[in-house]
Write a protein that holds these residues in place. Sequence first.
Motif, short mmCIF file in Angstrom:
data_model
loop_
_atom_site.label_atom_id
_atom_site.label_comp_id
_atom_site.label_asym_id
_atom_site.label_seq_id
_atom_site.Cartn_x
_atom_site.Cartn_y
_atom_site.Cartn_z
N LYS A 116 0.83 -1.20 0.00
CA LYS A 116 0.00 0.00 0.00
C LYS A 116 0.87 1.25 0.00
CE LYS A 116 -4.09 2.03 0.54
NZ LYS A 116 -5.13 1.99 -0.52
N GLY A 117 2.02 1.18 0.66
CA GLY A 117 2.93 2.32 0.72
C GLY A 117 3.52 2.71 -0.62
N PHE A 118 3.49 1.81 -1.58
CA PHE A 118 3.97 2.12 -2.92
C PHE A 118 2.91 2.81 -3.78
CE2 PHE A 118 7.23 -0.78 -1.63
CZ PHE A 118 8.35 -0.45 -2.40
N GLY A 119 1.74 3.00 -3.20
CA GLY A 119 0.68 3.64 -3.96
C GLY A 119 -0.06 2.69 -4.88
N ALA A 120 0.05 1.41 -4.59
CA ALA A 120 -0.65 0.42 -5.41
C ALA A 120 -2.07 0.21 -4.90
CB ALA A 120 0.12 -0.91 -5.38
N ARG A 121 -2.92 -0.30 -5.77
CA ARG A 121 -4.25 -0.75 -5.37
C ARG A 121 -4.11 -2.18 -4.86
NH1 ARG A 121 -8.73 -3.06 -9.48
NH2 ARG A 121 -10.47 -3.33 -8.01
N ILE A 122 -4.62 -2.46 -3.67
CA ILE A 122 -4.44 -3.77 -3.05
C ILE A 122 -5.77 -4.51 -2.99
CG2 ILE A 122 -3.49 -5.05 -1.12
CD1 ILE A 122 -1.49 -3.16 -2.50
N LEU A 123 -5.80 -5.69 -3.61
CA LEU A 123 -6.92 -6.61 -3.47
C LEU A 123 -6.50 -7.73 -2.53
CD1 LEU A 123 -8.08 -7.00 -7.20
CD2 LEU A 123 -8.96 -5.43 -5.46
N ALA A 124 -7.44 -8.23 -1.75
CA ALA A 124 -7.11 -9.29 -0.79
C ALA A 124 -8.18 -10.37 -0.81
CB ALA A 124 -6.99 -8.72 0.62
N PHE A 125 -7.72 -11.59 -0.57
CA PHE A 125 -8.65 -12.71 -0.42
C PHE A 125 -8.27 -13.51 0.81
CE2 PHE A 125 -9.55 -17.24 -0.81
CZ PHE A 125 -10.93 -17.20 -0.96
N ASP A 126 -9.26 -13.79 1.64
CA ASP A 126 -9.09 -14.66 2.81
C ASP A 126 -10.49 -15.08 3.25
OD1 ASP A 126 -8.40 -15.87 5.36
OD2 ASP A 126 -6.52 -14.74 5.25
N ILE A 127 -10.57 -16.23 3.91
CA ILE A 127 -11.88 -16.66 4.40
C ILE A 127 -12.34 -15.78 5.56
CG2 ILE A 127 -11.67 -19.06 3.64
CD1 ILE A 127 -10.79 -19.79 6.46
N ALA A 128 -11.39 -15.12 6.23
CA ALA A 128 -11.73 -14.17 7.31
C ALA A 128 -11.14 -12.82 6.94
CB ALA A 128 -11.17 -14.65 8.64
N GLU A 129 -12.00 -11.81 6.78
CA GLU A 129 -11.54 -10.48 6.39
C GLU A 129 -10.98 -9.73 7.59
OE1 GLU A 129 -14.60 -8.44 4.27
OE2 GLU A 129 -14.75 -9.98 2.72
N ASN A 130 -9.92 -8.95 7.34
CA ASN A 130 -9.26 -8.17 8.38
C ASN A 130 -9.76 -6.74 8.32
OD1 ASN A 130 -7.15 -6.36 9.51
ND2 ASN A 130 -6.10 -8.28 9.94
N GLN A 131 -10.45 -6.31 9.36
CA GLN A 131 -11.05 -4.98 9.38
C GLN A 131 -9.99 -3.89 9.33
OE1 GLN A 131 -14.40 -4.36 9.11
NE2 GLN A 131 -13.70 -2.24 8.80
N GLN A 132 -8.85 -4.15 9.95
CA GLN A 132 -7.77 -3.16 9.95
C GLN A 132 -7.33 -2.84 8.52
OE1 GLN A 132 -4.03 -4.57 11.51
NE2 GLN A 132 -3.33 -2.53 12.05
N LEU A 133 -7.25 -3.87 7.69
CA LEU A 133 -6.87 -3.65 6.29
C LEU A 133 -7.97 -2.93 5.53
CD1 LEU A 133 -5.07 -6.96 5.19
CD2 LEU A 133 -4.07 -4.81 5.99
N LYS A 134 -9.20 -3.29 5.79
CA LYS A 134 -10.32 -2.62 5.11
C LYS A 134 -10.36 -1.13 5.47
CE LYS A 134 -14.24 -5.07 4.99
NZ LYS A 134 -15.33 -5.95 5.45
N ASP A 135 -9.99 -0.82 6.71
CA ASP A 135 -10.01 0.57 7.17
C ASP A 135 -8.98 1.44 6.44
OD1 ASP A 135 -12.04 -0.03 8.92
OD2 ASP A 135 -10.73 -0.19 10.69
N ILE A 136 -7.91 0.81 5.91
CA ILE A 136 -6.90 1.60 5.20
C ILE A 136 -7.07 1.49 3.68
CG2 ILE A 136 -5.23 1.50 7.09
CD1 ILE A 136 -3.69 -0.63 5.52
N GLY A 137 -8.23 0.99 3.25
CA GLY A 137 -8.55 1.03 1.83
C GLY A 137 -8.22 -0.21 1.04
N ILE A 138 -7.91 -1.30 1.72
CA ILE A 138 -7.62 -2.55 1.00
C ILE A 138 -8.94 -3.27 0.73
CG2 ILE A 138 -6.54 -4.82 1.27
CD1 ILE A 138 -4.21 -3.22 2.64
N GLU A 139 -9.12 -3.72 -0.49
CA GLU A 139 -10.39 -4.28 -0.94
C GLU A 139 -10.36 -5.80 -0.88
OE1 GLU A 139 -11.31 -2.67 -4.91
OE2 GLU A 139 -9.62 -1.32 -4.58
N TYR A 140 -11.29 -6.39 -0.16
CA TYR A 140 -11.47 -7.84 -0.19
C TYR A 140 -12.38 -8.20 -1.38
CZ TYR A 140 -9.13 -8.96 4.17
OH TYR A 140 -8.18 -9.15 5.14
N CYS A 141 -12.07 -9.32 -2.00
CA CYS A 141 -12.84 -9.73 -3.17
C CYS A 141 -12.75 -11.25 -3.30
CB CYS A 141 -12.30 -9.05 -4.43
SG CYS A 141 -10.60 -9.51 -4.84
N SER A 142 -13.43 -11.78 -4.29
CA SER A 142 -13.36 -13.21 -4.56
C SER A 142 -12.00 -13.56 -5.16
CB SER A 142 -14.46 -13.63 -5.53
OG SER A 142 -14.20 -13.09 -6.82
#
Length: 337
Positions: free
Chosen positions: A169-195
């Motif tokens: 995220k510090g490089f200014g990239a768009r971050i997509l994430a996948f996990d069976i349990a989503e991390n709210q801390q990551l969502k709060d900083i703009g990381i997108e969970y998806c399929s």
Amino acid sequence: MYLYEMKVTFFSSKPYDKEFFDKANKKFNFELDYFDTHLGPHVLNLIDHSDAVCAFVNDKLNAEVLEALSKKSVKYIALRCAGFNNIDLEAAKHLGIRVCRVPAYSPEAVAEHAMAMILTLNRKTHKAYNRVREQNFALNGLMGFNLYQKTIGVIGTGNIGVAFAKIAKGFGARILAFDIAENQQLKDIGIEYCSLEHLFAESDIISLHCPLIEATHHLINKDSIRKMKKNVMIINTSRGGLIDTKAVIQGLKDHHIGYLGIDVYEQEEKLFFRDLSQTIIEDDTIQRLMSFPNVLVTAHQAFFTAEALEQIANTTLESLYHFEKSNDFENPNAVLI
């Protein structure tokens, strides 16, 4: 100092293991026995009156080995790693052998190595280093791309995945994430969970940070590669079995995979942590992988920082002490059974 006597036999140990465990052991005064060989049926005679066995990622702790350890009165297995795909937990439970691991040891160490592999593959600093040493200062063939505004997919957002996502995220990239349990801390900083399918389709770079279990075995395979962007970069610092190596080689040959960085390999137990510089390597698959100019292989060194080794040693010995004293664990994730 606890001044408690326990004998612990180490396998797959290296000089750096002895250095850090001997230092940590000043607090516990355990008797530590070190062997550099892998643990398997062929070396069980080395175990003599041990209370515990300390194993690493490529040691084999199947039902046969565990049964033999039980007959030798071994009570505990300490995995000095986070993963536990190399032990038959059901067999250990049946035999009454308790098992612990190191669930988190400087997750930044592995995350930073994953980013280092991305930067090396992209900007070709390893090739530039060799060129300049040969007094070749040409730039032809060294062109990379900006990470800024690229899409980076993170599969697995445990401690290491979280650390990696923050770095990316510090490089200014768009971050997509996948996990069976989503991390709210990551969502709060703009990381997108998806399929997983969406992550495969959208990511310019995919970094693997999930455990190796039945559901994730060969997660990267012929079908999943087909869903990815052409010229995708794949990074694996987790477990070799996440990748179907033959499918990845075909993806590289088809120019669908543009870059591959692996710190782990499915058959690594025959290669990694050894000096084979004077040996003919008979593994044709790893030789084929290393023949590609857009493939970077490191030998399971992502964890290898002073901070991580210190934490691994302290956590492992602390867990064994708690087992013997029947104390509660501060981190229950350290206990497998």
